[in-house]
Structures are given as structure tokens and as C-alpha cells.
Design a protein around this motif. Structure first.
Motif, PDB file in Angstrom:
ATOM      1  N   SER A  50       0.819  -1.220   0.000  1.00 51.10           N
ATOM      2  CA  SER A  50       0.000   0.000   0.000  1.00 51.10           C
ATOM      3  C   SER A  50       0.847   1.263   0.000  1.00 51.10           C
ATOM      4  O   SER A  50       0.356   2.349   0.331  1.00 51.10           O
ATOM      5  N   TRP A  51       2.092   1.130  -0.370  1.00 52.01           N
ATOM      6  CA  TRP A  51       2.999   2.281  -0.502  1.00 52.01           C
ATOM      7  C   TRP A  51       3.804   2.094  -1.780  1.00 52.01           C
ATOM      8  O   TRP A  51       4.807   1.387  -1.805  1.00 52.01           O
ATOM      9  N   VAL A  52       3.351   2.720  -2.875  1.00 48.83           N
ATOM     10  CA  VAL A  52       4.091   2.651  -4.139  1.00 48.83           C
ATOM     11  C   VAL A  52       4.227   4.021  -4.792  1.00 48.83           C
ATOM     12  O   VAL A  52       5.004   4.181  -5.734  1.00 48.83           O
ATOM     13  N   ILE A  53       3.447   4.999  -4.322  1.00 44.63           N
ATOM     14  CA  ILE A  53       3.542   6.363  -4.825  1.00 44.63           C
ATOM     15  C   ILE A  53       3.466   7.314  -3.622  1.00 44.63           C
ATOM     16  O   ILE A  53       3.066   6.912  -2.531  1.00 44.63           O
ATOM     17  N   ALA A  54       3.836   8.561  -3.836  1.00 41.69           N
ATOM     18  CA  ALA A  54       3.666   9.560  -2.782  1.00 41.69           C
ATOM     19  C   ALA A  54       2.177   9.772  -2.532  1.00 41.69           C
ATOM     20  O   ALA A  54       1.378   9.825  -3.472  1.00 41.69           O
ATOM     21  N   GLY A  55       1.796   9.857  -1.267  1.00 42.56           N
ATOM     22  CA  GLY A  55       0.388  10.045  -0.944  1.00 42.56           C
ATOM     23  C   GLY A  55      -0.013   9.183   0.229  1.00 42.56           C
ATOM     24  O   GLY A  55       0.800   8.456   0.803  1.00 42.56           O
ATOM     25  N   ASN A  56      -1.300   9.236   0.581  1.00 44.11           N
ATOM     26  CA  ASN A  56      -1.785   8.452   1.707  1.00 44.11           C
ATOM     27  C   ASN A  56      -2.230   7.069   1.258  1.00 44.11           C
ATOM     28  O   ASN A  56      -2.088   6.701   0.084  1.00 44.11           O
ATOM     29  N   VAL A  57      -2.763   6.292   2.187  1.00 43.16           N
ATOM     30  CA  VAL A  57      -3.165   4.928   1.865  1.00 43.16           C
ATOM     31  C   VAL A  57      -4.233   4.911   0.767  1.00 43.16           C
ATOM     32  O   VAL A  57      -4.158   4.125  -0.178  1.00 43.16           O
ATOM     33  N   HIS A  58      -5.215   5.800   0.883  1.00 43.78           N
ATOM     34  CA  HIS A  58      -6.269   5.823  -0.136  1.00 43.78           C
ATOM     35  C   HIS A  58      -5.703   6.180  -1.499  1.00 43.78           C
ATOM     36  O   HIS A  58      -6.066   5.573  -2.517  1.00 43.78           O
ATOM     37  N   ASP A  59      -4.810   7.167  -1.565  1.00 44.03           N
ATOM     38  CA  ASP A  59      -4.197   7.540  -2.847  1.00 44.03           C
ATOM     39  C   ASP A  59      -3.507   6.337  -3.476  1.00 44.03           C
ATOM     40  O   ASP A  59      -3.647   6.084  -4.682  1.00 44.03           O
ATOM     41  N   ASN A  60      -2.742   5.617  -2.672  1.00 45.58           N
ATOM     42  CA  ASN A  60      -2.005   4.471  -3.187  1.00 45.58           C
ATOM     43  C   ASN A  60      -2.938   3.366  -3.653  1.00 45.58           C
ATOM     44  O   ASN A  60      -2.751   2.787  -4.729  1.00 45.58           O
ATOM     45  N   CYS A  61      -3.944   3.063  -2.851  1.00 45.16           N
ATOM     46  CA  CYS A  61      -4.822   1.947  -3.186  1.00 45.16           C
ATOM     47  C   CYS A  61      -5.710   2.276  -4.376  1.00 45.16           C
ATOM     48  O   CYS A  61      -5.976   1.408  -5.218  1.00 45.16           O
ATOM     49  N   ALA A  62      -6.171   3.531  -4.467  1.00 47.16           N
ATOM     50  CA  ALA A  62      -6.946   3.934  -5.637  1.00 47.16           C
ATOM     51  C   ALA A  62      -6.086   3.836  -6.897  1.00 47.16           C
ATOM     52  O   ALA A  62      -6.567   3.424  -7.963  1.00 47.16           O
ATOM     53  N   PHE A  63      -4.820   4.195  -6.770  1.00 42.02           N
ATOM     54  CA  PHE A  63      -3.896   4.080  -7.900  1.00 42.02           C
ATOM     55  C   PHE A  63      -3.710   2.620  -8.307  1.00 42.02           C
ATOM     56  O   PHE A  63      -3.661   2.296  -9.501  1.00 42.02           O
ATOM     57  N   VAL A 123       7.952  -4.321  -3.557  1.00 46.35           N
ATOM     58  CA  VAL A 123       8.831  -3.226  -3.948  1.00 46.35           C
ATOM     59  C   VAL A 123       8.039  -1.948  -3.707  1.00 46.35           C
ATOM     60  O   VAL A 123       6.897  -1.832  -4.141  1.00 46.35           O
ATOM     61  N   PHE A 124       8.629  -1.000  -3.002  1.00 45.27           N
ATOM     62  CA  PHE A 124       7.874   0.150  -2.525  1.00 45.27           C
ATOM     63  C   PHE A 124       7.968   1.346  -3.474  1.00 45.27           C
ATOM     64  O   PHE A 124       8.207   2.482  -3.052  1.00 45.27           O
ATOM     65  N   ALA A 125       7.767   1.079  -4.752  1.00 47.28           N
ATOM     66  CA  ALA A 125       7.699   2.118  -5.770  1.00 47.28           C
ATOM     67  C   ALA A 125       7.032   1.511  -6.997  1.00 47.28           C
ATOM     68  O   ALA A 125       7.342   0.374  -7.375  1.00 47.28           O
ATOM     69  N   TRP A 126       6.120   2.261  -7.609  1.00 45.45           N
ATOM     70  CA  TRP A 126       5.352   1.695  -8.704  1.00 45.45           C
ATOM     71  C   TRP A 126       6.230   1.312  -9.890  1.00 45.45           C
ATOM     72  O   TRP A 126       6.021   0.266 -10.519  1.00 45.45           O
ATOM     73  N   ASP A 127       7.218   2.141 -10.232  1.00 40.00           N
ATOM     74  CA  ASP A 127       8.080   1.801 -11.365  1.00 40.00           C
ATOM     75  C   ASP A 127       8.753   0.458 -11.149  1.00 40.00           C
ATOM     76  O   ASP A 127       8.917  -0.331 -12.085  1.00 40.00           O
ATOM     77  N   GLY A 128       9.162   0.187  -9.903  1.00 39.73           N
ATOM     78  CA  GLY A 128       9.803  -1.085  -9.597  1.00 39.73           C
ATOM     79  C   GLY A 128       8.836  -2.249  -9.670  1.00 39.73           C
ATOM     80  O   GLY A 128       9.187  -3.334 -10.145  1.00 39.73           O
ATOM     81  N   VAL A 129       7.603  -2.042  -9.194  1.00 39.85           N
ATOM     82  CA  VAL A 129       6.586  -3.099  -9.297  1.00 39.85           C
ATOM     83  C   VAL A 129       6.320  -3.411 -10.767  1.00 39.85           C
ATOM     84  O   VAL A 129       6.332  -4.572 -11.194  1.00 39.85           O
ATOM     85  N   ARG A 130       6.076  -2.374 -11.548  1.00 40.64           N
ATOM     86  CA  ARG A 130       5.744  -2.563 -12.963  1.00 40.64           C
ATOM     87  C   ARG A 130       6.880  -3.258 -13.709  1.00 40.64           C
ATOM     88  O   ARG A 130       6.636  -4.185 -14.503  1.00 40.64           O
ATOM     89  N   ALA A 131       8.110  -2.855 -13.445  1.00 41.18           N
ATOM     90  CA  ALA A 131       9.242  -3.476 -14.119  1.00 41.18           C
ATOM     91  C   ALA A 131       9.427  -4.929 -13.710  1.00 41.18           C
ATOM     92  O   ALA A 131       9.961  -5.743 -14.481  1.00 41.18           O
ATOM     93  N   SER A 132       8.970  -5.280 -12.506  1.00 37.98           N
ATOM     94  CA  SER A 132       9.156  -6.639 -12.002  1.00 37.98           C
ATOM     95  C   SER A 132       8.180  -7.639 -12.611  1.00 37.98           C
ATOM     96  O   SER A 132       8.456  -8.848 -12.633  1.00 37.98           O
ATOM     97  N   LEU A 133       7.025  -7.172 -13.095  1.00 38.71           N
ATOM     98  CA  LEU A 133       5.977  -8.101 -13.519  1.00 38.71           C
ATOM     99  C   LEU A 133       6.385  -9.023 -14.668  1.00 38.71           C
ATOM    100  O   LEU A 133       6.176 -10.230 -14.588  1.00 38.71           O
ATOM    101  N   PRO A 134       6.978  -8.516 -15.750  1.00 36.38           N
ATOM    102  CA  PRO A 134       7.387  -9.450 -16.804  1.00 36.38           C
ATOM    103  C   PRO A 134       8.473 -10.420 -16.356  1.00 36.38           C
ATOM    104  O   PRO A 134       8.523 -11.559 -16.821  1.00 36.38           O
ATOM    105  N   VAL A 135       9.331  -9.970 -15.435  1.00 35.73           N
ATOM    106  CA  VAL A 135      10.358 -10.872 -14.903  1.00 35.73           C
ATOM    107  C   VAL A 135       9.691 -11.964 -14.078  1.00 35.73           C
ATOM    108  O   VAL A 135      10.037 -13.152 -14.199  1.00 35.73           O
TER     109      VAL A 135
END
Length: 300
Positions: free
Chosen positions: A22-35, A249-261
Motif C-alpha cells: 500500500s505504498w508505491v507512490i507519494a500520498g496516503n493509503v487511499h491515494d495508493n490503493c486507488a492508484f 517493492v515500494f515504488a510503482w516503477d519497480g513493481v511494474r518493471a518486475s511483472l514481466p520478470v
């Protein structure tokens, strides 16, 4: 590329439950989860700090979260007091704290919870000396957990620094708990007897997937070395097919890059970026401690 498209295009990921913290972008829990809604199947709520999370209100966990197209699990505090404290006796007090937090997120339907079990050092400090100290202290936790009417099978014990779970296997089986296998911790701390245990692997209901970074830093899977990727390509396909795959991974770019791997690793393919280098996203190297500190600063 939109991650939902990536999941749809990948039979391996589409047929599994893929989660993110629930922490991948700057913002609160709702911001992250909505994202994250529509990008992954599930969110792991980062309840890393006991006292701060006990003080959460609807401003921190708004009712609107329940309307998002997500399933949920909780990551229980990493700073639990395992000894006697304000919440009760050794083990039992920690379980009471965890129970209060699970009650707080019950409106989301979250039932699974990841727990850092007591290490030998924590057990000794709590008065549970001996090689069986951590198991006995865990037993005290489980007694209180079940007294509250909670299902121990929903409790997922994670391998951590100083506690690879191997010596807790009898207690895990007797208590009917399950396991969260953190692959980055296996690789960082040399915990290779854990995935070698068939009895323990059968109890894996979640895997934390990330590349090791030292100092509890979690890096994208693009930074796995060739040797680490080969290990993951052997272990991940052997996990139960219903195990949740949390890209911790506590950043969206890292999560996204990890998926194909992750998709390739599930197919037993170790191919990726040799040498353990990604595109250098520093956000993907955030530690759990940094996430907790940032959350506390947002609330202050």
C-alpha cells in the motif's frame, strides 16, 4: 504499458493473485490503493508500526477503500513488543495488538495477515530461553490469537533476518499456521534450508518477490543477478498455485518493471538482465523502515 494489460497478456500472472504494498507512490493509503485498483489484484496494507497504526482513524483508512476493486491482506507490525508490555504478557500482548489492527481493517474483508515471528534474541529477551524459546513464544501468541476466534491458517509467518522458520516448522504445523516465503530474504540471509523443506513449502500461501538489496532494501526483480534469477526460476514454480505473489517493492516503477520478470520466473525461465542491473530506479530500493518513517511523517 498499463499493468492490467500486462496481466491480461500473461497467462501465468492472470491465473495467479498478484499483490503490491500500500505504498508505491507519494500520498496516503487511499491515494495508493486507488492508484493500484485495476493494476493488481490485491493490496498488502503496510501496518508496519504498531502504535502509529493503532491510532489510525477513518482519515487514514477511509471507508471508501471498501469500494475499490481489490482484495486485501495485512502486513502486521515489524516492531511488535514480544515481551511483557502495556498490551499484556509475552506473546499474548503482541497478539492483542495484531487483533486490534485486524479489527481495524475488517471492513475491507482482510483476513490473511503476514507476521514476523519472534527471533531467538527476542525470545530470550521475553524470558523464553533455549532453542525452543521462539516456538514457545509463538505458541503464546497463537493461544491468544485463537482465543480471539481468529483462524491460525490465515496467519502467514515470514522468514526474516535471524529467523528462517526452519526450526519453527513443528510449531507452525501444530498451530496450523501458514507461511509467507520472502525470496529476497532467502537470498540476502542465505536461508536456503527453508525452500529445501517440502513440509514448509506446502504451507506457503504467499511469496514476497523482490531482488535483495541488503539492509532490508527491496529492489525490483530486474536487479536479480543471473544466479539469483536461476534460484528463483527453480523455487517459484514449485510453490502452491494458490499462493499470493506480492511484489514487495515500494515504488510503482519497480513493481511494474518486475511483472514481466515474475512471469518468466514462474515459467522456470531465468532470463532477464544479466549482472543484476535495472534502469536505475532509486524508488524501487526503498526499505520497510523508510516506508514506516514516511507514514509517520505524513501523520505528524
Amino acid at each position: 504499458m498499463h499493468v492490467l494489460q500486462a496481466l491480461t497478456a500473461s497467462p501465468r500472472l492472470l491465473s495467479r493473485t498478484v499483490a503490491a504494498p500500500s505504498w508505491v507512490i507519494a500520498g496516503n493509503v487511499h491515494d495508493n490503493c486507488a492508484f493500484l485498483s485495476g493494476k493488481v489484484h490485491e493490496v498488502g496494507l503496510c501496518l508496519f508500526e504498531a502504535e502509529a497504526c493503532l491510532a489510525y482513524t477513518d482519515a487514514d483508512l477511509p471507508p471508501a477503500l471498501a469500494g475499490l476493486s481489490l482484495s486485501w491482506h495485512a502486513h502486521l507490525p515489524v516492531d511488535l513488543e514480544w515481551g511483557a508490555g502495556p498490551h499484556g504478557a509475552p506473546g499474548a500482548g503482541a497478539a492483542r495488538v495484531c487483533g486490534l489492527l485486524m479489527d481495524r481493517v475488517a471492513f475491507l474483508g482482510a483476513r490473511r495477515a503476514v507476521l514476523h515471528p519472534p527471533t531467538p534474541e527476542q525470545a530470550r529477551a521475553a524470558g523464553f530461553a533455549g532453542t525452543d524459546g521462539p516456538a514457545r513464544l509463538l505458541g503464546a501468541f497463537l493461544n491468544e490469537w485463537t482465543r480471539q476466534g481468529r483462524d491460525p491458517a490465515c496467519l502467514l509467518l515470514e522468514n526474516i533476518a535471524g529467523q528462517d522458520l526452519a526450526d519453527l516448522l513443528p510449531a507452525i504445523a501444530d498451530g496450523n499456521c501458514n507461511v509467507c516465503l520472502d525470496m529476497g530474504h532467502v537470498l540476502t540471509y542465505g536461508q536456503h534450508r527453508l525452500p529445501a523443506s517440502a513440509g514448509l513449502l506446502r504451507r506457503v500461501r504467499m511469496a514476497h518477490v523482490h531482488a535483495p538489496g541488503g539492509m532490508d532494501r527491496h529492489r525490483p526483480l530486474t536487479e536479480l543477478t543471473a544466479e539469483e534469477a536461476a534460484w528463483a526460476a527453480r523455487v517459484l514454480p514449485a510453490l502452491p498455485p494458490d499462493a499470493v505473489l506480492t511484489v514487495e517493492v515500494f515504488a510503482w516503477d519497480g513493481v511494474r518493471a518486475s511483472l514481466p520478470v515474475l512471469d518468466r520466473l514462474l515459467g522456470g525461465e531465468a532470463g532477464g538482465q544479466p549482472g543484476g542491473q535495472s534502469d536505475g530506479q532509486p524508488e524501487g530500493q526503498v526499505s520497510r523502515r523508510s516506508v514506516s518513517r514516511a507514514g509517520a511523517e505524513r501523520r505528524s
